[in-house]
Motif scaffolding. Structure first.
Motif, short mmCIF file in Angstrom:
data_model
loop_
_atom_site.label_atom_id
_atom_site.label_comp_id
_atom_site.label_asym_id
_atom_site.label_seq_id
_atom_site.Cartn_x
_atom_site.Cartn_y
_atom_site.Cartn_z
N CYS A 1 89.10 10.64 17.06
CA CYS A 1 88.15 10.67 18.16
C CYS A 1 88.11 9.32 18.87
O CYS A 1 87.96 8.27 18.23
CB CYS A 1 86.76 11.04 17.65
SG CYS A 1 85.54 11.25 18.96
N HIS B 1 87.28 13.74 20.08
CA HIS B 1 87.89 13.58 21.39
C HIS B 1 89.30 13.03 21.18
O HIS B 1 89.53 11.82 21.23
CB HIS B 1 87.07 12.63 22.26
CG HIS B 1 85.72 13.18 22.62
ND1 HIS B 1 84.91 12.59 23.57
CD2 HIS B 1 85.04 14.25 22.18
CE1 HIS B 1 83.79 13.28 23.67
NE2 HIS B 1 83.85 14.29 22.84
N GLU C 1 82.99 18.13 23.58
CA GLU C 1 84.42 18.42 23.50
C GLU C 1 84.89 19.11 24.77
O GLU C 1 85.96 18.79 25.31
CB GLU C 1 84.71 19.30 22.28
CG GLU C 1 84.54 18.60 20.94
CD GLU C 1 84.70 19.57 19.78
OE1 GLU C 1 85.84 19.77 19.32
OE2 GLU C 1 83.67 20.12 19.34
#
Length: 381
Positions: free
Chosen positions: A78, A125, A157
């Motif tokens: 992420c 992410h 997301e």
């Protein structure tokens, strides 16, 4: 219950018992002035009234529902770097992973074998995966396990996908839905106030963008949940502002099935210490019960309030059933995000049913939309 209350509090309590909607200021008054006992009794009265109105009482006893599912994190990579998260790995971190389709299939097979009807699937992410990765992942699960409900991809997301791939949010939702997405979890809401979000998750989508994804999902016929992570840098007024934002969108769309408040767990996070360097504590049980009760009182149009045994433990979750909650959440066959903070409660399905019965309710398996499963074996389980 109300005879000995201060006049201002008594007026609000009477309005709630009369079925009236309370304002933001009235909710804030209850937050500051009402004692815990009053809040819990009022929230429970609201919960029981709703149960009777919806036919959720069996032979004089109200139901408490739960879902048999598994939380699958398809990746921990992420680029967002939220300060409250102990689970993520930065894109260049050796701890990062992405599940293969084979690994994912094995996890879903285990879930089905344990009686699961749903998977909750979220990641981070990830800056390098193509959008086709997500479509193929959904399509693979849907083709191999057509009976499994795929509850996946929180609003941040979806906003990230929109920005990374240059797509409209509506197109992201549509393509995921066509690939097999059945509903959207309410994660990433934290506190729906941008002042708070800029502090705890400066790289995550705004409150308006979170609400926008949910509005679009509801428009396309997807049901969703809403969450609130509290007990970090927000004020009581901002908690109420969060609830009001959810209530207003629910007035507009009717797409939220449940609200799940849960307390921030600070261990192993950037927010483990406050601005003075003092160790930040998790919300107390009393604080949790106050927020949960207020949630039931304020969110008069959200049908279900879910207890959080994952963060608060089985006994407090059981107590929540007498303070506004009507759902015990998930069996959580797998859970990784909260566990990364050092909080790791385990609760088999039989124990969930026992806790519900001991609190004076009837346990019932449900689906994401809160319809009851027809394979529930009843109280003898």
């Amino acid at each position: 219950m109300i005879a000995t209350l201060p006049d201002a509090v008594r007026s609000v309590v009477e309005a709630v018992l009369d079925g009236q909607r309370i304002t933001k200021d009235e909710a804030l008054l209850l937050s500051y002035e009402a004692d815990l006992h009053t809040l819990m009794r009022l929230a429970h009265a609201v919960r029981m009234t709703k149960a009777a109105q919806r036919g959720e009482v069996e032979n004089g006893t109200a139901r408490v529902t739960y879902v048999v599912d598994r939380n699958i994190n398809y990746s921990n990579i992420c680029s967002c770097g939220c300060k409250f998260c102990a689970f993520f790995a930065a894109p260049d971190d050796a701890r990062g992973y992405v599940l293969s389709l084979e690994e994912l299939e094995r996890k879903v097979e285990e879930t089905v074998a344990l009686g699961g009807s749903q998977i909750l699937m979220q990641g981070g992410h990830h800056p390098d995966l193509p959008f086709s990765f997500y479509e193929e992942m959904l399509g693979h699960i849907r083709s191999r396990f057509p009976s499994i409900h795929i509850h996946a991809f929180s609003p941040p997301e979806i906003v990230y996908f929109s920005e990374l791939y240059g797509m409209k949010v509506s197109d992201v939702v549509r393509r995921l839905r066509e690939a097999g997405l059945a509903s959207i979890p309410g994660g990433g809401a934290e506190i729906l106030v941008d002042r708070v979000r800029r502090i705890v998750a400066p790289n995550k989508c705004s409150a308006g963008a979170w609400l926008g994804v949910m509005r679009e999902a509801h428009r396309q016929g997807l049901k969703t949940t809403a969450t609130m992570m509290f007990g970090h840098v927000e004020t009581r007024a901002e908690r109420i502002e969060h609830m009001i934002a959810v209530r207003e969108l629910q007035d507009e769309t009717g797409g939220f099935t449940a609200f799940i408040p849960w307390g921030f767990q600070p261990r192993n996070t950037v927010l483990a210490k406050d601005e003075t360097g003092a160790v930040r504590r998790s919300p107390t049980s009393c604080s949790y019960m106050r927020v949960l009760a207020l949630s039931r009182i304020v969110l008069d149009n959200v049908p279900n309030i879910q207890a959080s045994w994952v963060t608060m433990g089985p006994q407090i979750a059981q107590l929540a059933l007498l303070g506004g909650a009507n759902d015990f959440g998930s069996t959580m066959i797998e859970e990784n995000v909260v566990a990364a903070t050092g909080v790791s409660f385990k609760l088999p399905e039989d124990d969930i049913r026992r806790l519900i019965r001991e609190a004076g309710f009837i346990p019932r398996r449900r689906r994401m939309d809160y319809s009851l499963r027809d394979d529930d074996a009843g109280d003898e389980r």
